[in-house]
Design a protein around this motif. Structure first.
Motif, mmCIF file in Angstrom:
data_model
loop_
_atom_site.group_PDB
_atom_site.id
_atom_site.type_symbol
_atom_site.label_atom_id
_atom_site.label_comp_id
_atom_site.label_asym_id
_atom_site.label_seq_id
_atom_site.Cartn_x
_atom_site.Cartn_y
_atom_site.Cartn_z
ATOM 1 N N VAL A 33 0.801 -1.220 0.000
ATOM 2 C CA VAL A 33 0.000 0.000 0.000
ATOM 3 C C VAL A 33 0.839 1.278 0.000
ATOM 4 O O VAL A 33 0.318 2.353 -0.266
ATOM 5 C CB VAL A 33 -0.980 0.023 1.195
ATOM 6 N N LYS A 34 2.120 1.187 0.298
ATOM 7 C CA LYS A 34 2.965 2.373 0.310
ATOM 8 C C LYS A 34 4.424 1.957 0.159
ATOM 9 O O LYS A 34 4.805 0.817 0.468
ATOM 10 C CB LYS A 34 2.784 3.164 1.599
ATOM 11 N N PRO A 35 5.273 2.862 -0.305
ATOM 12 C CA PRO A 35 6.700 2.558 -0.396
ATOM 13 C C PRO A 35 7.293 2.320 0.985
ATOM 14 O O PRO A 35 6.825 2.862 1.991
ATOM 15 C CB PRO A 35 7.305 3.810 -1.027
ATOM 16 N N GLU A 36 8.307 1.476 1.048
ATOM 17 C CA GLU A 36 8.978 1.206 2.318
ATOM 18 C C GLU A 36 10.192 2.121 2.460
ATOM 19 O O GLU A 36 11.167 1.987 1.714
ATOM 20 C CB GLU A 36 9.409 -0.270 2.386
ATOM 21 N N PHE A 37 10.110 3.039 3.402
ATOM 22 C CA PHE A 37 11.215 3.946 3.676
ATOM 23 C C PHE A 37 11.811 3.613 5.061
ATOM 24 O O PHE A 37 11.091 3.203 5.971
ATOM 25 C CB PHE A 37 10.752 5.390 3.681
ATOM 26 N N ARG A 38 13.107 3.846 5.182
ATOM 27 C CA ARG A 38 13.767 3.670 6.467
ATOM 28 C C ARG A 38 14.559 4.940 6.788
ATOM 29 O O ARG A 38 15.261 5.473 5.937
ATOM 30 C CB ARG A 38 14.713 2.461 6.456
ATOM 31 N N VAL A 39 14.433 5.414 8.025
ATOM 32 C CA VAL A 39 15.206 6.568 8.462
ATOM 33 C C VAL A 39 16.573 6.080 8.878
ATOM 34 O O VAL A 39 16.706 5.278 9.809
ATOM 35 C CB VAL A 39 14.501 7.287 9.629
ATOM 36 N N THR A 40 17.606 6.527 8.179
ATOM 37 C CA THR A 40 18.953 6.009 8.413
ATOM 38 C C THR A 40 19.829 6.961 9.196
ATOM 39 O O THR A 40 20.914 6.614 9.625
ATOM 40 C CB THR A 40 19.641 5.673 7.087
ATOM 41 N N GLY A 41 19.416 8.203 9.362
ATOM 42 C CA GLY A 41 20.250 9.159 10.091
ATOM 43 C C GLY A 41 19.563 10.485 10.183
ATOM 44 O O GLY A 41 18.489 10.700 9.615
ATOM 45 N N VAL A 42 20.178 11.415 10.900
ATOM 46 C CA VAL A 42 19.608 12.757 11.038
ATOM 47 C C VAL A 42 20.676 13.775 10.699
ATOM 48 O O VAL A 42 21.852 13.467 10.662
ATOM 49 C CB VAL A 42 19.119 13.001 12.484
#
Length: 259
Positions: free
Chosen positions: A250-259
């Motif tokens: 239902v949606k793209p898979e995103f991952r937060v890898t840093g800030v």
């Protein structure tokens, strides 16, 4: 909003102009949204020139041309979110794509007076290829568009040729596919031109004293899977008609890898 005859026209020719999809009030609201996005982009020092580059025009002429283009306008102004899921749009999309339709991405394109940049002839397919080719663009006109201010041009039936080899940043060889070969699609504010992402299209420069403002929404069937991991937006997957048959897609898979 469209008849069976118009649906057949789209299937045969790869494009369809629908008159009066948006009211004058809705158009005026979106015009204001465009201006506010441009102003905020300038304040954020992100007001870049998005004019196409390449050897389809002499370098000296390219330097004079300007295009204001920003993606994901529905994140910037609520009026575009309303436009994406507008009942008139949903009624048309459900006939051209099918009962299930979702959003791929949005963007705005503004050709300023006298030096608004041309778009060389191209297909949208190379930018975000999909397996079933249900992807279409809905170009919402916020101003009167004609040959003087660089209205869109299409090659009818070209979507049936499939994917064609592109050069540079995904445009067709300008000697083999000149802009003049496309059929002009003049339109009034509030009209929407729908065209398949395999349909060859482009537009000439704006040589008039009038602005040409468009917002572009790309839609597809949610069952139509991408063949390459390119052009993935946060908003991809927003349902406009029907439902998504794939719970896990239902949606793209995103991952937060840093800030």
């Amino acid at each position: 909003m469209i008849s069976e005859r118009e649906v057949d026209f789209y299937k045969k020719n790869g494009y369809l102009l629908v008159k009066g999809v948006f009211s004058d009030e809705e158009v005026e609201e979106m015009r204001g949204g465009v201006e506010r996005i441009i102003r905020r982009a300038a304040e954020a020092k992100r007001d870049d020139n998005a004019a196409w580059q390449g050897e389809f025009l002499p370098p000296a002429e390219l330097k004079k041309l300007v295009l204001k283009g920003f993606h994901d306008v529905h994140y910037h102004e609520a009026c575009f979110m309303r436009a994406v899921v507008h009942p008139n749009m949903a009624a048309i999309l459900s006939r051209l794509i099918g009962p299930n339709v979702h959003l791929h991405h949005t963007k705005m394109l503004v050709k300023p007076p006298e030096n608004g940049a041309a778009f060389p002839m191209h297909q949208d397919y190379p930018y975000f290829p999909h397996a079933q080719h249900t992807m279409l663009a809905a170009s919402v006109h916020l101003d009167r568009a004609d040959e003087q201010n660089g209205c869109l041009r299409v090659v009818p039936g070209s979507h049936a040729e499939g994917s064609l080899p592109h050069v540079g940043s995904y445009y067709l060889n300008h000697k083999q596919y000149p802009i003049s070969d496309g059929i002009p699609c003049p339109a009034d504010a509030g009209d929407v031109l729908f065209f398949n992402y395999l349909t060859i299209h482009g537009s000439d420069a704006n040589r008039s004293e009038r602005t040409r403002r468009n917002v572009l929404f790309q839609y597809k069937d949610p069952a139509d899977e991408p063949t390459e991991n390119v052009h993935v937006d946060w908003g991809a997957g927003l349902m406009v008609c029907g439902g998504n048959p794939r719970f896990d897609k239902v949606k793209p898979e995103f991952r937060v890898t840093g800030v």
